[in-house]
Each structure stands twice: as C-alpha cells, then as structure tokens.
Design a protein around this motif. Structure first.
Motif, PDB file in Angstrom:
ATOM      1  N   THR A  11       0.830  -1.206   0.000  1.00  0.00           N
ATOM      2  CA  THR A  11       0.000   0.000   0.000  1.00  0.00           C
ATOM      3  C   THR A  11       0.862   1.253   0.000  1.00  0.00           C
ATOM      4  OG1 THR A  11      -1.774  -1.163   1.177  1.00  0.00           O
ATOM      5  CG2 THR A  11      -1.807   1.248   1.244  1.00  0.00           C
ATOM      6  N   LEU A  12       1.927   1.243   0.803  1.00  0.00           N
ATOM      7  CA  LEU A  12       2.847   2.381   0.840  1.00  0.00           C
ATOM      8  C   LEU A  12       3.556   2.554  -0.499  1.00  0.00           C
ATOM      9  CD1 LEU A  12       4.462   1.922   4.376  1.00  0.00           C
ATOM     10  CD2 LEU A  12       2.960   3.789   3.646  1.00  0.00           C
ATOM     11  N   ALA A  13       3.931   1.453  -1.127  1.00  0.00           N
ATOM     12  CA  ALA A  13       4.603   1.535  -2.425  1.00  0.00           C
ATOM     13  C   ALA A  13       3.666   2.115  -3.476  1.00  0.00           C
ATOM     14  CB  ALA A  13       5.093   0.152  -2.845  1.00  0.00           C
ATOM     15  N   ARG A  14       2.412   1.681  -3.461  1.00  0.00           N
ATOM     16  CA  ARG A  14       1.447   2.205  -4.428  1.00  0.00           C
ATOM     17  C   ARG A  14       1.233   3.692  -4.215  1.00  0.00           C
ATOM     18  NH1 ARG A  14      -3.285   3.801  -6.024  1.00  0.00           N
ATOM     19  NH2 ARG A  14      -4.390   2.763  -7.733  1.00  0.00           N
ATOM     20  N   ALA A  15       1.128   4.117  -2.950  1.00  0.00           N
ATOM     21  CA  ALA A  15       0.920   5.538  -2.651  1.00  0.00           C
ATOM     22  C   ALA A  15       2.116   6.369  -3.109  1.00  0.00           C
ATOM     23  CB  ALA A  15       0.677   5.714  -1.157  1.00  0.00           C
ATOM     24  N   ALA A  16       3.329   5.816  -2.976  1.00  0.00           N
ATOM     25  CA  ALA A  16       4.524   6.540  -3.423  1.00  0.00           C
ATOM     26  C   ALA A  16       4.561   6.647  -4.940  1.00  0.00           C
ATOM     27  CB  ALA A  16       5.777   5.840  -2.909  1.00  0.00           C
ATOM     28  N   ALA A  17       4.078   5.610  -5.615  1.00  0.00           N
ATOM     29  CA  ALA A  17       4.084   5.614  -7.079  1.00  0.00           C
ATOM     30  C   ALA A  17       2.990   6.514  -7.652  1.00  0.00           C
ATOM     31  CB  ALA A  17       3.913   4.190  -7.597  1.00  0.00           C
ATOM     32  N   HIS A  18       1.891   6.683  -6.897  1.00  0.00           N
ATOM     33  CA  HIS A  18       0.754   7.479  -7.394  1.00  0.00           C
ATOM     34  C   HIS A  18       0.321   8.474  -6.314  1.00  0.00           C
ATOM     35  CE1 HIS A  18       0.452   4.611 -10.698  1.00  0.00           C
ATOM     36  NE2 HIS A  18       0.449   3.634  -9.811  1.00  0.00           N
ATOM     37  N   PRO A  19       1.168   9.455  -6.015  1.00  0.00           N
ATOM     38  CA  PRO A  19       0.815  10.391  -4.940  1.00  0.00           C
ATOM     39  C   PRO A  19      -0.456  11.172  -5.279  1.00  0.00           C
ATOM     40  CG  PRO A  19       2.701  11.193  -6.218  1.00  0.00           C
ATOM     41  CD  PRO A  19       2.455   9.780  -6.654  1.00  0.00           C
ATOM     42  N   GLY A  20      -1.329  11.264  -4.295  1.00  0.00           N
ATOM     43  CA  GLY A  20      -2.557  12.028  -4.481  1.00  0.00           C
ATOM     44  C   GLY A  20      -3.714  11.251  -5.047  1.00  0.00           C
ATOM     45  N   GLU A  21      -3.477  10.064  -5.588  1.00  0.00           N
ATOM     46  CA  GLU A  21      -4.571   9.271  -6.147  1.00  0.00           C
ATOM     47  C   GLU A  21      -5.282   8.505  -5.047  1.00  0.00           C
ATOM     48  OE1 GLU A  21      -3.640   6.713  -9.334  1.00  0.00           O
ATOM     49  OE2 GLU A  21      -2.820   8.283 -10.631  1.00  0.00           O
ATOM     50  N   PRO A  22      -6.592   8.314  -5.157  1.00  0.00           N
ATOM     51  CA  PRO A  22      -7.308   7.516  -4.147  1.00  0.00           C
ATOM     52  C   PRO A  22      -6.851   6.069  -4.184  1.00  0.00           C
ATOM     53  CG  PRO A  22      -8.735   8.051  -6.000  1.00  0.00           C
ATOM     54  CD  PRO A  22      -7.488   8.860  -6.187  1.00  0.00           C
ATOM     55  N   ALA A  23      -6.886   5.423  -3.041  1.00  0.00           N
ATOM     56  CA  ALA A  23      -6.376   4.060  -2.922  1.00  0.00           C
ATOM     57  C   ALA A  23      -7.115   3.091  -3.823  1.00  0.00           C
ATOM     58  CB  ALA A  23      -6.468   3.600  -1.462  1.00  0.00           C
ATOM     59  N   GLY A  24      -8.381   3.330  -4.112  1.00  0.00           N
ATOM     60  CA  GLY A  24      -9.151   2.381  -4.903  1.00  0.00           C
ATOM     61  C   GLY A  24      -9.072   2.589  -6.395  1.00  0.00           C
ATOM     62  N   ALA A  25      -8.288   3.574  -6.850  1.00  0.00           N
ATOM     63  CA  ALA A  25      -8.210   3.850  -8.294  1.00  0.00           C
ATOM     64  C   ALA A  25      -7.552   2.692  -9.023  1.00  0.00           C
ATOM     65  CB  ALA A  25      -7.420   5.134  -8.535  1.00  0.00           C
ATOM     66  N   SER A  26      -7.984   2.481 -10.267  1.00  0.00           N
ATOM     67  CA  SER A  26      -7.382   1.406 -11.051  1.00  0.00           C
ATOM     68  C   SER A  26      -5.920   1.721 -11.336  1.00  0.00           C
ATOM     69  CB  SER A  26      -8.144   1.227 -12.365  1.00  0.00           C
ATOM     70  OG  SER A  26      -8.067   2.410 -13.130  1.00  0.00           O
ATOM     71  N   CYS A  27      -5.124   0.678 -11.463  1.00  0.00           N
ATOM     72  CA  CYS A  27      -3.683   0.874 -11.622  1.00  0.00           C
ATOM     73  C   CYS A  27      -3.141  -0.190 -12.582  1.00  0.00           C
ATOM     74  CB  CYS A  27      -2.985   0.764 -10.269  1.00  0.00           C
ATOM     75  SG  CYS A  27      -1.198   0.824 -10.372  1.00  0.00           S
ATOM     76  N   PRO A  28      -2.491   0.220 -13.677  1.00  0.00           N
ATOM     77  CA  PRO A  28      -1.956  -0.746 -14.631  1.00  0.00           C
ATOM     78  C   PRO A  28      -0.511  -1.158 -14.321  1.00  0.00           C
ATOM     79  CG  PRO A  28      -1.741   1.439 -15.538  1.00  0.00           C
ATOM     80  CD  PRO A  28      -2.382   1.601 -14.182  1.00  0.00           C
TER      81      PRO A  28
END
Length: 319
Positions: A11-28
C-alpha cells in the motif's frame, strides 16, 4: 514479514508511485514482491521499489549509507534513493528507490562482469564522507559462522567449515586509511540495469545496507572465491579483474614491484567469503531439511582444502 505487514508495504509503495490518487483507483502498474528475508523485504510498484530494512541494524548508520548513495559523485555508480516514506513500519526502516532490471540468472554468459568491475573501481575511488560507518563484510562472515553453529551443530560439514574459519585472522575493526568506500556485499544480484539492454546499458549497484569504509579487497572477494572454487571460469574472472584494474580500482594496489599476484590482497577476504557462503549453506539446508546441493557441496569441499592448508599467520592472530 507477515501478510498484514506485507500488504501495508504494498500500500505504501502504491501511494509513493501514485501520490494524491485515491487508494481504490485502477492501476496498470506491474507490482509484486521482489524479496522477503529477515534482513530486508522489497516490493515493487511500477518504476518504484520500496524496501523495509532489517530490524536489527543501526538506523543512524542506515541513514548515513543512504546519504552516501545520494552523492552526486556516485550518481553513475549507485542507484540513487528517492524521496519517500521514512517512518519505520513494524520497527523496520523504509527506503524508496527507482526500479532497475536485475541480471538474468538464466543467461550467465551475458552477466555484466566488466561493468561490475568498473562500477566497483569507481566506488572505491570516491572519498568517503565524514561519518560514513564501517562496511559490514567481515562482520557478516562472522555472523554466518555463528548462525551455522547455532542451527547445525551436528551437521557433518560444520567442523569442515569451522576448520577453514580458524585459518583466518581476527577481523577486529581497524581505521581504513585512506577511508575507502566499499559496497560490503557485492555479487551479481546487487546489479540492476536502467533502461534497455545493449552494449551501452547503464548498470548500477544496489543495496547499501552493508556499504561503508574498509578494505576494498572485500568487494572482490566473492568473485575471487567462486574462481578459486572452480565456479567462475578463469576467463570470466580475468575479464572482471582487468576491468576493475583498468578503471583504477585500488584493491590490488600496493603489491610487490613487478606486478605481483593479486591474491596477495585477495586471499584472506576470498577465504572468508568461501567460509561465509558454506556456513550459510549448511544453516539454510538444515533449516529446510534438505541435503546440500551441488554448488553448496563445492563450497564445503573448498573449505576442506582451506582447512587442510597450514596458515602462515601466528597462532595469536587466528580466531
């Protein structure tokens, strides 16, 4: 790392990769677990890598090592750290890095030995900043032997490894003059490629957990040990060492006039890395309830040869 802590790390890695995006947003992005060991857990999310370092290290030393990796003089040698989470997770310090492609274990012929030699030479030529801790290679060898003693006291290979260990001097910390920067745990798994493969591929060293000042011969010790054990072809060893020396690497300097054999500097570190590798093999195979594999058997046999040789060190210098 347990499943809950691992999920938090992702979760922390995803937040670092996509700062400001909501946690539930789709991610490729490509994401996954790269390593999970007691000394470090590494997860990837897209072009970023998040590492949870081992809980037993000194946080101040780790901060100093990460600062060294950020030095402009090392931008083409060490993978530079990225701004990211610094608060520990489950008592494990965190650091964020760019993702790089690892060496392909299925294509040993393409291993970048020359690039590795040049990178180590460049690392060893950069002055160490004040406050840089000692590199941990000698300490890791001793810890591996102690781990084997605890985990496999009755294994038939344990006394063989211990006899080889007794041929080595005491690795008590000594001031490094000059203070040479060393990686502390070099092997091909510590190399990543930035960008596409090819003759001009940009390789970088990773993993600064053991980086610090010390004798640069230790950074050549693992390939030297493989060569001595017959696991690294002589021509590959020659390519690696030649690239290192041509790039001005200092590890084999200070030898007798006339171009003395580099083993005058490499012998003790190479023997220590042989013992370390063998000790970890015995400990791990015992914990996993399996016999030693072919490569591990080679390292035990090499320890047997080391242990059968009479050391030139005085008895008081042995451990």
């Amino acid at each position: 790392m347990d499943d809950t802590a691992l999920l938090q790390l992702h979760t922390l890695a995803r937040a670092a990769a996509h700062p400001g995006e909501p946690a539930g947003a789709s991610c490729p992005c490509r994401a996954g677990l790269l390593a999970d060991r007691a000394d470090g857990t590494v997860v990837r999310h897209g072009r970023l890598v998040l590492k949870a370092h081992g809980p037993d290290g000194d946080p101040a030393d780790l901060r100093a090592r990460i600062s060294v990796a950020a030095l402009p003089d090392l931008a083409e040698v060490l993978l530079p750290p990225l701004p990211g989470p610094r608060a520990p997770q489950a008592d494990r310090p965190l650091s964020l890095w760019p993702y790089g492609s690892p060496v392909d274990p299925e294509d040993p012929g393409a291993a970048p030995w020359e690039a590795a030699g040049r990178l180590l030479a460049r690392l060893h030529r950069v002055p160490a900043p004040p406050g840089t801790p000692a590199m941990r290679a000698p300490v890791k060898a001793a810890l591996a032997v102690e781990r084997m003693r605890r985990a496999a006291p009755d294994h038939p290979a344990t006394p063989v490894v211990l006899r080889a260990w007794l041929t080595l001097p005491d690795f008590a910390p000594e001031p490094a003059v000059p203070a040479t920067l060393c990686h502390g745990d070099f092997h091909l798994g510590q190399l990543v490629r930035l960008g596409e493969p090819g003759p001009d591929a940009r390789w970088r060293l990773i993993d600064v957990d053991d980086l610090g000042v010390g004798d640069p011969a230790w950074d050549l010790a693992r390939p030297a040990a493989w060569f001595a054990a017959g696991l690294l072809a002589p021509e590959v060893w020659a390519r690696f060492l030649s690239a290192y020396e041509t790039a001005g690497g200092p590890a084999t300097r200070g030898l007798a006039p006339g171009g003395a054999d580099p083993w005058a500097r490499l012998d003790v570190p190479a023997r220590a890395l042989t013992v370390q590798t063998a000790a970890l093999a015995v400990a791990k195979s015992t914990a996993e309830g399996r016999p030693l594999d072919e490569v591990e058997d080679v390292m035990i046999d090499t320890c047997a040869r080391i242990g059968s040789l009479r050391t030139e060190l005085p008895p008081s210098a042995s451990t």
